[in-house]
Design an enzyme around this catalytic site. Structure first.
Site, mmCIF file in Angstrom:
data_model
loop_
_atom_site.group_PDB
_atom_site.id
_atom_site.type_symbol
_atom_site.label_atom_id
_atom_site.label_comp_id
_atom_site.label_asym_id
_atom_site.label_seq_id
_atom_site.Cartn_x
_atom_site.Cartn_y
_atom_site.Cartn_z
ATOM 1 C CG ASP A 1 12.598 -86.555 28.982
ATOM 2 O OD1 ASP A 1 12.289 -85.587 28.249
ATOM 3 O OD2 ASP A 1 13.776 -86.793 29.292
HETATM 4 C C1 BGC Z 1 15.310 -84.359 27.515
HETATM 5 C C2 BGC Z 1 14.839 -83.490 28.644
HETATM 6 C C3 BGC Z 1 14.314 -82.187 28.116
HETATM 7 C C4 BGC Z 1 13.188 -82.484 27.122
HETATM 8 C C5 BGC Z 1 12.553 -81.241 26.570
HETATM 9 C C6 BGC Z 1 14.272 -84.502 26.424
HETATM 10 O O1 BGC Z 1 14.773 -85.140 25.312
HETATM 11 O O2 BGC Z 1 15.645 -85.637 28.014
HETATM 12 O O3 BGC Z 1 15.896 -83.274 29.540
HETATM 13 O O4 BGC Z 1 13.860 -81.387 29.165
HETATM 14 O O5 BGC Z 1 13.730 -83.243 26.068
HETATM 15 O O6 BGC Z 1 13.396 -80.563 25.742
#
Ligand code: BGC
Length: 757
Positions: A288
């Protein structure tokens, strides 16, 4: 004799097909391996690390934050990108930057397409209340068709994190609290995004997230620690991830939290052992957002180099935005902390994903503005969005059959969400086309012109919340708004209010400790109720709210979540009875925050509560019942359904190759045609480990005309009786079982059977 010959011929025919399909698969795999071998032979270590690097145009983090993303795409140090914005042509131009790199390897182009691309469907938590797998799959398919035409080939969805805590703002992105239903939905979404063939230009590679147990963040505070037994992990939290892996999901995102004291992104047991070895996952794992860098804050790495080493050695393949892999791993290989074969394996998995998507032959997947215009926000897509919105709404209360409304009544439509396009979306629908939203006011007007609308209230008067959001509460303004609303209300036959929380009050980093309806909103309701007119409350929210404080002032209540593009049309159909609500909750509604976590598949304990409201040394609260406000599976209809007794085909079975059939009659005892979701729960009252009081195992949708009765049947096999025992083996144990069938997890009829091995 003739039958036997037919059978033999049929069996031969099927086995020939199976053999030729698996030969074809083997052949395809060989071709892919040869292609990737050849490519990787040409790649330098830097180029391999480039493939493990995922950039985002707006992210300014990591050791190379000063260098522009476009430069990194050109020189191959950035092999993948997400959140590119612009028209399809503009997105394509940006993707074409990779053609400047030495090997011209095409890019994975990712985006958070969570509940639709331009056509926005209800938030996932809402959509899950439809319990309708083909519909859910179709919403994902449409999202893929629209987004792929605009230049994206990878979506960060489905989010399948089970959660029992509505304080956590991200419950809106998931499918609630149940492992079985969550698994079905996860699989449906993967199939919808990925289609039958990933090389098809309308397919997106799905990315399952967040692996794992992110929904169990302590106290519902985002990014917080999770800590649970392996038994609970296996039995409950891991189930939907496993279902998505079994459905063939192409990629998986690690979660921000720790698992057993080791952050998921650096957790070898989680990624290398469980996911890859035990579950046989063949795709790639992305972290993530800057999760590798966060290993330093977690306290398992001293610097970004050590963090990168921990992550890659645990089995993660791609670094989202922290640029620790590209920044550190060359040195780590020199130092002997990371082997070349580890880098090669990660690089191969990323290249395989690109190959499976067909990017080496069709890098932009025919991105085409004309096609994008043709397939986006079409009438058909909008019809599915409306259907999804209709089936997501949950009727919570309907005193004196307040609903449905007659079409000619005079309506006062009150609330800050009543005529608001933006608020029909969520924090996870930034690509949606707001202009195309039908507001609730617009939707009602189409069916009944006798409607007038007023804002009625500010969103909140909670000073701490307002402080956080940078807004304020104006008392004089509030009085004015309430008075305007009362003026309209007095002239009306019925008051319809649309209250709740804004889209920026749920989603990532939007946890709350007070999830009741804001005081100022309840005060408005109270004032409206004092007019003596019937009051309908439509609650819009990204989570179950504790709405007890509002219930005395509402005659009917519908949870409408955040319904998306077709919100207004769908709400109007439900209000006027053109659609009879059928949604069923997938997450328990607590009475108060103090009850959290409250969920239906809890254990019995040694001192189960017996309903007595006095000190009795039982597992209960002094000041509140154990029961939730609305249980899992709950949802009313404009009609009523009654269930007969369960009839079992047998009550004593032996051997694991049997099928037990449970039959039940369901009757529509009301005045409207309607759809019911009949739910089957099982309970194993004596086992080697403690078992939940009930577990959802199957469900069926039945459509019944007024007065009609249908018999439905469920086939139960030992597979339904299985659970993880203390050795974490998935098996069943002989004994007595209870089976429950009913309209929700609480209102059920019961029967019992004995099944021995
Ligand atoms: C979130 C994810 C997301 C990623 C990209 C993160 O902060 O936890 O769910 O896919 O950002 O935007």
């Amino acid at each position: 004799m003739k039958r036997n010959i037919t059978l033999v011929v049929l069996t031969c025919f099927i086995s020939i097909i199976i053999t030729s399909v698996s030969a074809q698969k083997k052949d395809d795999k060989q071709k892919m391996n040869m292609f990737i071998d050849k490519l990787m032979n040409k790649m330098t270590l830097e180029e391999k690390l480039g493939q493990l690097n995922l950039l985002s145009p707006n992210a300014k983090t990591g050791p190379f934050a000063t260098k522009k993303y476009a430069e990194k795409l050109k020189d191959g140090s950035g092999g993948n990108i997400f959140s590119l914005s612009g028209s399809p042509d503009e997105v394509k131009l940006k993707l074409q930057l990779a053609e400047n790199s030495r090997l011209k390897i095409p890019l994975l182009s990712g985006l958070d397409i969570i509940h639709g691309y331009k056509t926005i469907f209800p938030i996932p938590l809402g959509l899950s209340c439809s319990w309708n797998m083909p519909l859910i799959q179709q919403t994902a398919r449409i999202a893929a068709i629209e987004a792929s035409a605009a230049g994206y080939n990878w979506t960060y969805s489905p989010m399948v994190d089970i959660s029992r805590d509505p304080r956590w703002g991200r419950v809106m992105e998931g499918s609630g609290e149940d492992p079985y239903l969550g698994g079905k939905i996860a699989a449906a979404m993967v199939k919808g995004y990925q289609g039958n063939d990933l090389t098809d230009e309308t397919s997106l590679m799905a990315c399952l997230k967040h692996f794992a147990m992110y929904g169990a963040a302590e106290a519902g505070r985002d990014y917080n620690t999770t800590d649970m037994s392996r038994l609970t992990m296996y039995q409950t939290y891991l189930a939907p991830y496993k279902a998505a892996v079994d459905a063939g999901v192409g990629s998986i995102m690690t979660s921000f939290n720790e698992v057993d004291g080791i952050p998921a992104t650096a957790n070898k047991w989680l990624i290398a052992d469980l996911l890859r070895k035990q579950w046989g996952f063949k795709g790639f794992v992305v972290t993530d957002f800057i999760a590798i860098q966060e290993l330093i804050n977690h306290g398992v790495a001293a610097d970004y180099k050590q963090a990168a080493e921990l992550a890659i050695n645990a089995g993660t393949d791609m670094d989202m935005v922290s640029e620790s892999f590209i920044g550190a791993l060359k040195q780590s290989v020199k130092d002997g902390n990371v082997t070349m074969s580890t880098i090669d394996a990660a690089c191969r998995r990323v290249l395989e994903a690109k190959y499976k998507l067909g990017l080496f032959t069709n890098p932009y997947r025919n991105v085409d503005p004309d096609r994008a215009a043709r397939v986006t926000l079409t009438i058909e897509n909008r019809m599915t969005a409306k259907d999804a919105a209709l089936q997501s709404m949950v009727l919570l209360e309907n005193k004196n059959n307040t609903l449905p409304l007659k079409k000619n009544v005079n309506i006062a439509l009150i609330g800050p969400f009543a005529d608001n396009k933006t608020e029909m979306f969520s924090m996870w629908s930034p690509t949606g086309d707001e202009g195309s939203v039908v507001t609730i006011y617009d939707g009602i007007k189409k069916l009944n012109a006798n409607v007038s609308c007023a804002i009625g209230t500010q969103i909140s008067d909670d000073s701490l919340l307002l402080n956080y959001t940078g807004s304020n509460f104006d008392l004089a303004e509030q009085k004015k708004l309430v008075n305007e609303a009362l003026e309209l209300a007095k002239k009306s036959d019925v008051i319809v209010t649309v209250l709740g929380e804004t889209k920026s009050m749920s989603g990532e980093a939007h946890s709350r400790t007070d999830i009741s309806l804001a005081n100022c909103q309840v005060e408005l309701l109270k004032a409206l109720k004092s007019t003596g007119k019937p009051v309908v409350l439509l609650v819009t929210s990204g989570r179950p709210l504790t709405i007890q404080n509002a219930l005395p002032y509402a005659d009917a209540v519908i949870e409408i979540w955040r319904l998306g593009t077709e919100a207004g049309n769908a709400v109007a159909d439900v209000l006027f009875g053109d659609y009879n609500p059928s949604g069923k909750l997938t997450m328990t509604f607590p009475r108060s925050v103090g009850q959290i976590p409250v969920y239906y598949n809890h254990k019995n304990t040694g001192r189960p509560y017996n309903g007595e409201r006095k000190r009795n040394f039982r597992s209960n609260y002094m000041d509140q019942s154990n029961d939730p406000l609305y249980p899992f599976g709950y949802g009313l209809s404009y009609t009523t359904f009654s269930y007969g007794n369960i009839v079992l085909s047998d009550t004593l079975l032996t051997g694991s190759n049997k099928i037990l059939r449970a039959k039940i009659n369901i009757s529509n005892t009301g005045k409207y045609a309607g759809e019911e979701t009949a739910q089957l729960y099982l309970n194993d009252p004596v086992a080697s480990v403690t078992r939940p009081v009930k577990e959802l195992k199957q469900f069926q949708k039945v459509f019944l005309q007024p007065g009609e009765t249908k018999e439905i049947s469920f086939d139960i096999t030992p597979e339904d009786l299985k659970f993880y025992n203390s050795k974490l083996v998935w098996d069943w144990e002989s004994g007595r079982f209870n089976v429950y069938i009913g309209t929700n997890s609480q209102d059920v009829t019961k029967a019992s059977f004995v099944w021995n091995k």
